[in-house]
Enzyme design. Structure first.
Site, PDB file in Angstrom:
ATOM      1  N   HIS A 127      -0.596  -1.423  -2.584  1.00  0.00           N
ATOM      2  CA  HIS A 127      -1.583  -1.431  -1.735  1.00  0.00           C
ATOM      3  C   HIS A 127      -0.968  -0.617  -0.396  1.00  0.00           C
ATOM      4  CE1 HIS A 127      -3.329  -5.253  -3.512  1.00  0.00           C
ATOM      5  NE2 HIS A 127      -4.174  -3.987  -3.784  1.00  0.00           N
ATOM      6  N   LYS A 186     -15.038 -15.799  -5.938  1.00  0.00           N
ATOM      7  CA  LYS A 186     -13.648 -15.480  -6.408  1.00  0.00           C
ATOM      8  C   LYS A 186     -12.686 -16.482  -5.733  1.00  0.00           C
ATOM      9  CE  LYS A 186     -11.450 -11.042  -7.562  1.00  0.00           C
ATOM     10  NZ  LYS A 186     -10.852  -9.576  -6.832  1.00  0.00           N
ATOM     11  N   ARG A 228      -4.722   2.914 -10.829  1.00  0.00           N
ATOM     12  CA  ARG A 228      -3.255   2.699 -11.588  1.00  0.00           C
ATOM     13  C   ARG A 228      -3.566   3.114 -13.189  1.00  0.00           C
ATOM     14  NH1 ARG A 228      -3.439  -3.556  -9.900  1.00  0.00           N
ATOM     15  NH2 ARG A 228      -5.624  -2.778 -10.227  1.00  0.00           N
ATOM     16  N   SER A 265      -2.100  -7.843  -7.826  1.00  0.00           N
ATOM     17  CA  SER A 265      -1.907  -9.045  -7.013  1.00  0.00           C
ATOM     18  C   SER A 265      -1.887 -10.253  -7.945  1.00  0.00           C
ATOM     19  CB  SER A 265      -3.194  -9.218  -6.079  1.00  0.00           C
ATOM     20  OG  SER A 265      -3.377  -8.119  -5.318  1.00  0.00           O
TER      21      SER A 265
END
Ligand code: ADP
Length: 154
Positions: free
Chosen positions: A18, A42, A91, A129
């Site tokens: 990030h 979440k 990614r 993460s």
């Protein structure tokens, strides 16, 4: 007209990947707002105030970077902060498919906003993460996965 980009995410936690996206995007924009999205569906691992504090510490000397929290639609928040760009990192091809759906949905909702993608550096392409959380929870060394100079201790 100021070129303002919103970099939205959960940042649970903010990783070296990030950080790299934000720093590499700085020459493109007058201001980057890192928006920590509050998503009731979440389950967060790191408390919101800690996530925010770590990112603030990291960019304390960068006047072009602001850290905010928001809830609701990302495009609505863009309007609120006058951001015409959404910044996202890519990614893998899986990221691309996921991001494409979000970006095209956002475009449908608000034609003024462009999503800008930066491809991750190879050395950050495996960092997520969720793996950082797993390594951290199990007492492993996460120092190469998170920004230098930040300690995730609560
Ligand atoms: P979200 O919950 O919205 O997926 P994340 O915090 O996981 O939020 O990620 C925010 C953005 O950062 C996404 O665009 C994601 O693809 C990107 N990102 C995550 N990890 C990396 C990395 N290692 N390198 C580059 N971009 C990344």
């Amino acid at each position: 007209m100021e070129r303002i980009a919103l970099f939205p995410g959960s940042f649970d936690p903010f990783t070296a990947g990030h950080e790299s996206i934000v720093r590499r995007a700085l020459p493109l924009f007058d201001k980057i707002i890192i928006g920590i999205g509050i998503n009731d569906d979440k389950k967060d691992y790191f408390p919101l105030n800690h996530r925010k504090k770590w990112i603030e510490e990291l960019f304390k000397d960068d006047e072009k970077v602001e850290i905010k929290t928001y809830s609701g639609l990302t495009v609505d928040y863009c309007d609120e902060v006058r951001a015409k760009f959404i910044l996202r990192g890519l990614r893998t091809s899986a990221d691309f498919e996921f991001e494409r759906a979000i970006a095209q949905t956002n475009k449908m909702m608000d034609k003024k906003i462009e999503t800008v993608f930066l491809l991750t550096l190879p050395e950050h392409s495996f960092i997520t993460s969720s793996t950082v959380r797993e390594v951290y929870k199990n007492g492993g060394d996460i120092s190469n996965l998170i920004p230098k100079g930040i300690s995730l201790d609560l």
